[in-house]
Design a protein around this motif. Structure first.
Motif, PDB file in Angstrom:
ATOM      1  N   UNK A  33       2.332  33.519 -38.313  1.00  0.00           N
ATOM      2  CA  UNK A  33       1.108  34.174 -37.846  1.00  0.00           C
ATOM      3  C   UNK A  33       0.468  33.458 -36.662  1.00  0.00           C
ATOM      4  N   UNK A  34       0.659  32.149 -36.565  1.00  0.00           N
ATOM      5  CA  UNK A  34       0.091  31.392 -35.443  1.00  0.00           C
ATOM      6  C   UNK A  34       0.755  31.747 -34.113  1.00  0.00           C
ATOM      7  N   UNK A  35       1.884  32.429 -34.188  1.00  0.00           N
ATOM      8  CA  UNK A  35       2.556  32.857 -32.959  1.00  0.00           C
ATOM      9  C   UNK A  35       1.918  34.117 -32.372  1.00  0.00           C
ATOM     10  N   UNK A  36       1.063  34.784 -33.155  1.00  0.00           N
ATOM     11  CA  UNK A  36       0.379  35.985 -32.656  1.00  0.00           C
ATOM     12  C   UNK A  36      -0.675  35.573 -31.634  1.00  0.00           C
ATOM     13  N   UNK A  37      -0.764  36.301 -30.559  1.00  0.00           N
ATOM     14  CA  UNK A  37      -1.641  35.924 -29.444  1.00  0.00           C
ATOM     15  C   UNK A  37      -3.120  35.879 -29.814  1.00  0.00           C
ATOM     16  N   UNK A  38      -3.504  36.563 -30.889  1.00  0.00           N
ATOM     17  CA  UNK A  38      -4.922  36.627 -31.249  1.00  0.00           C
ATOM     18  C   UNK A  38      -5.329  35.583 -32.279  1.00  0.00           C
ATOM     19  N   UNK A  39      -4.350  34.925 -32.908  1.00  0.00           N
ATOM     20  CA  UNK A  39      -4.643  34.021 -34.026  1.00  0.00           C
ATOM     21  C   UNK A  39      -4.857  32.592 -33.535  1.00  0.00           C
ATOM     22  N   UNK A  40      -6.025  32.071 -33.845  1.00  0.00           N
ATOM     23  CA  UNK A  40      -6.338  30.690 -33.479  1.00  0.00           C
ATOM     24  C   UNK A  40      -6.040  29.730 -34.632  1.00  0.00           C
ATOM     25  N   UNK A  41      -6.515  30.083 -35.831  1.00  0.00           N
ATOM     26  CA  UNK A  41      -6.248  29.308 -37.033  1.00  0.00           C
ATOM     27  C   UNK A  41      -5.999  30.278 -38.184  1.00  0.00           C
ATOM     28  N   UNK A  42      -5.195  29.821 -39.157  1.00  0.00           N
ATOM     29  CA  UNK A  42      -4.934  30.676 -40.305  1.00  0.00           C
ATOM     30  C   UNK A  42      -4.640  29.818 -41.532  1.00  0.00           C
ATOM     31  N   UNK A  43      -5.116  30.265 -42.662  1.00  0.00           N
ATOM     32  CA  UNK A  43      -4.799  29.636 -43.944  1.00  0.00           C
ATOM     33  C   UNK A  43      -4.371  30.743 -44.899  1.00  0.00           C
ATOM     34  N   UNK A  44      -3.192  30.586 -45.469  1.00  0.00           N
ATOM     35  CA  UNK A  44      -2.649  31.593 -46.378  1.00  0.00           C
ATOM     36  C   UNK A  44      -2.816  31.109 -47.815  1.00  0.00           C
ATOM     37  N   UNK A  45      -3.352  31.971 -48.663  1.00  0.00           N
ATOM     38  CA  UNK A  45      -3.614  31.610 -50.053  1.00  0.00           C
ATOM     39  C   UNK A  45      -3.093  32.697 -50.981  1.00  0.00           C
ATOM     40  N   UNK A  46      -2.979  32.342 -52.265  1.00  0.00           N
ATOM     41  CA  UNK A  46      -2.624  33.324 -53.274  1.00  0.00           C
ATOM     42  C   UNK A  46      -3.876  33.764 -54.019  1.00  0.00           C
ATOM     43  N   UNK A  72      -8.932  32.914 -38.290  1.00  0.00           N
ATOM     44  CA  UNK A  72      -9.927  32.702 -37.238  1.00  0.00           C
ATOM     45  C   UNK A  72      -9.300  33.197 -35.939  1.00  0.00           C
ATOM     46  N   UNK A  73      -9.958  34.116 -35.281  1.00  0.00           N
ATOM     47  CA  UNK A  73      -9.395  34.714 -34.069  1.00  0.00           C
ATOM     48  C   UNK A  73      -9.738  33.915 -32.818  1.00  0.00           C
ATOM     49  N   UNK A  74      -8.892  34.052 -31.812  1.00  0.00           N
ATOM     50  CA  UNK A  74      -9.174  33.466 -30.507  1.00  0.00           C
ATOM     51  C   UNK A  74     -10.251  34.301 -29.817  1.00  0.00           C
ATOM     52  N   UNK A  75     -11.006  33.656 -28.968  1.00  0.00           N
ATOM     53  CA  UNK A  75     -12.085  34.327 -28.252  1.00  0.00           C
ATOM     54  C   UNK A  75     -11.540  35.482 -27.421  1.00  0.00           C
ATOM     55  N   UNK A  76     -12.205  36.623 -27.516  1.00  0.00           N
ATOM     56  CA  UNK A  76     -11.791  37.776 -26.718  1.00  0.00           C
ATOM     57  C   UNK A  76     -10.765  38.664 -27.380  1.00  0.00           C
ATOM     58  N   UNK A  77     -10.373  38.340 -28.618  1.00  0.00           N
ATOM     59  CA  UNK A  77      -9.376  39.152 -29.329  1.00  0.00           C
ATOM     60  C   UNK A  77     -10.016  39.771 -30.570  1.00  0.00           C
ATOM     61  N   UNK A  78      -9.620  41.017 -30.874  1.00  0.00           N
ATOM     62  CA  UNK A  78     -10.203  41.706 -32.026  1.00  0.00           C
ATOM     63  C   UNK A  78      -9.184  42.663 -32.634  1.00  0.00           C
ATOM     64  N   UNK A  79      -8.061  42.159 -33.152  1.00  0.00           N
ATOM     65  CA  UNK A  79      -7.053  43.052 -33.730  1.00  0.00           C
ATOM     66  C   UNK A  79      -7.501  43.600 -35.083  1.00  0.00           C
ATOM     67  N   UNK A  80      -6.984  44.738 -35.448  1.00  0.00           N
ATOM     68  CA  UNK A  80      -7.252  45.303 -36.772  1.00  0.00           C
ATOM     69  C   UNK A  80      -6.416  44.538 -37.786  1.00  0.00           C
ATOM     70  N   UNK A  81      -6.932  44.415 -39.003  1.00  0.00           N
ATOM     71  CA  UNK A  81      -6.211  43.694 -40.049  1.00  0.00           C
ATOM     72  C   UNK A  81      -4.835  44.314 -40.292  1.00  0.00           C
ATOM     73  N   UNK A  82      -4.768  45.649 -40.314  1.00  0.00           N
ATOM     74  CA  UNK A  82      -3.487  46.323 -40.566  1.00  0.00           C
ATOM     75  C   UNK A  82      -2.472  46.016 -39.472  1.00  0.00           C
ATOM     76  N   UNK A  83      -2.934  45.914 -38.235  1.00  0.00           N
ATOM     77  CA  UNK A  83      -2.017  45.615 -37.126  1.00  0.00           C
ATOM     78  C   UNK A  83      -1.445  44.207 -37.268  1.00  0.00           C
TER      79      UNK A  83
END
Length: 515
Positions: free
Chosen positions: A436-449, A464-475
């Motif tokens: 997920x960190x390879x996605x252009x909009x993702x700045x930080x991510x933590x995956x949990x169960x 946590x998204x990078x500034x200026x990015x606003x992707x939909x969760x489904x995308x």
């Protein structure tokens, strides 16, 4: 005989007029720090502290920390460093569990009521007899009536002392584990454990007396305690202290003091990469840096690559834990390095990956990382059952899932406790996070169960998204699904402004699970 305070004493003899610590505009030489530590040791002994007594210490990254730390050791005491973020009930537990006889507590800072929480806790622990306030200036009186101050203990004491003749295997420090599974346990580390780890840490960075290190990692944590405090004194370096991480402050100190060695956790490197200011000469800062270290949590390869592209320097990732003093493996200059790897075993330490029965697994297969050597703790204080469960035939079982490649480099896959079991299949959050960190909009991510009636656990990504990015969760979910096995991709995404972090910069997944 071996007393860890020899690290300070030896450098004070060799480099008496050299800056040992810089904090703001305050410069303290090796002779000054050693003399102050001697005075504090004498003051502690005057209050009745004897060899083997436990002395708890809550203090920010200010020069009083090393003065108190080595002063306690010189008196023959055992240091119990505590997180500055602990609340009253937590401090009560640590003081009682460690059998602390005295408690030294710093005033705190705005929004950080260390003293109030600490003193309230002290009053609930019968065996803890003395409360010592570390004031902003040694001449300041205690703000709490009836309590002594560090300055008062030092006043009138001579600047020399008869350092306690501790044995190499005597306990020097009791470091408490984070307590992410159950209540924290105190790892007993000997003078030898910490002395040898300081030496190999200095060697790993190629440090010399000419180097300047910046310590923003909290010194109550074993990472900074060994790799920066003890290692810098062993080599006779200058140590620039910063009480709280702020990217602008870090760059400012790097530029001002020509810092050559920096150590941080992944969230700090993320902060440096995302700093937007332009007032510093980043090329000059990068030119001065010769070594950047990372530990405490797995460092995403994307951060390694972006940092190298921006600053022209490799971040050397290592692996350790409180029970290992802490360094177990590291990417080493004379052995080689691999991005994303925690490196190879350090000097005097053996590492392997085993299955549930303790059998070593084949190269490339996943299992639990275990290790043995001079770095392994004596045990958990007053917890023989937990010690016997953790150390089997000399091998310390880390609880971390890892693998070893054909070249002998180790990789951490995840913490056993963080592993998600979805429909009977094991999912390692680190693997999903790296994708997920390879996605252009993702700045930080933590995956949990998260609990799920059908699958037992379902996968959620806190982003946590990078500034200026606003992707939909489904995308974002669809994008990840295309790049990872069907049972591994997140079924839900939660967007957050920031991820909860501990005092040492670790992402607190247990807090995310509560939400």
């Amino acid at each position: 005989m071996l007393n860890l305070s020899v690290l300070l004493e030896d450098s004070a003899r060799k480099y008496p007029t050299k800056d040992a610590f810089i904090y703001g505009d305050t410069h303290l030489t090796y002779a000054q720090v050693n003399g102050a530590a001697n005075q504090f040791a004498n003051g502690l002994k005057a209050t009745g502290i004897k060899p083997g007594d436990k002395v708890a210490l809550s203090c920010l990254n200010v020069p009083y920390f090393p003065i108190a730390f080595y002063g306690i050791l010189k008196a023959g005491g055992v240091v119990v460093p505590l997180s500055v973020l602990l609340k009253r009930e937590e401090v009560v537990y640590h003081l009682a569990d460690s059998d602390a006889k005295a408690y030294c507590c710093f005033l705190g800072a705005p929004g950080l009521p260390m003293l109030e929480e600490g003193f309230a806790a002290f009053g609930e622990v019968d065996g803890c007899e003395d409360f010592v306030v570390i004031t902003a200036k040694t001449s300041d009186p205690s703000p709490i009536e009836g309590t002594s101050t560090m300055g008062a203990l030092m006043e009138g004491q001579v600047v020399t002392t008869d350092t306690a003749a501790t044995g190499a295997d005597d306990t020097a420090v009791i470091v408490y584990t984070s307590g992410t599974t159950g209540r924290p346990k105190g790892a007993e580390l000997s003078h030898s454990n910490l002395f040898l780890n300081a030496i190999l840490s200095a060697d790993l960075t190629g440090a010399t007396t000419q180097d300047v290190t910046l310590t923003v990692l909290p010194m109550f944590h074993i990472f900074a305690l060994t790799l920066q405090l003890n290692a810098s004194l062993y080599r006779g370096m200058t140590n620039v202290l910063l009480a709280r991480f702020d990217a602008e402050d870090v760059f400012g100190l790097m530029e001002r003091h020509r810092v050559t060695i920096f150590a941080g956790v992944p969230t700090m490197y993320w902060g440096l990469l995302n700093y937007k200011g332009e007032q510093f000469d980043l090329k000059a800062i990068a030119a001065n840096l010769k070594s950047c270290l990372s530990g405490g949590a797995s460092l995403p390869v994307t951060v390694i690559n972006e940092f190298k592209a921006r600053f022209g320097i490799d971040i050397l990732e290592g692996y350790g834990m409180s029970e290992g003093s802490p360094v177990v493996t590291f990417n080493q200059a004379d052995v080689g390095r691999k991005a994303g790897s925690i490196g190879t075993p350090v000097w005097g330490v053996s590492v392997k990956v085993v299955d549930e029965a303790g059998r070593e697994v084949p190269v490339g297969e996943k299992g639990e990382i275990v290790y043995k050597g001079h770095n392994v703790m004596k045990g958990y204080y007053n917890k023989p059952d937990a010690t016997a469960e953790s150390i089997v035939d000399g091998w310390l079982h880390s609880g971390d899932v890892g693998r070893m490649d054909e070249d002998g480099f180790f990789y951490v896959v995840d913490r056993t406790k963080d592993m998600i079991i979805r429909g009977g299949l094991n999912v390692y959050p680190r693997e999903v996070e790296d994708v997920m960190l390879r996605h252009e909009a993702v700045s930080m991510v933590a995956v949990i169960g998260v609990p799920d009636e059908e699958y037992g656990e379902e996968i959620r990504a806190c982003v946590v998204l990078k500034e200026g990015h606003d992707p939909a969760a489904d995308d974002l979910i669809s994008w990840t699904k295309e790049r990872i096995a069907a049972y591994k991709y997140p079924r839900s995404v939660e967007f957050l402004a920031a991820l909860p972090q501990s005092a040492t910069g670790k992402i607190l997944k247990k807090e995310l699970r509560k939400g």
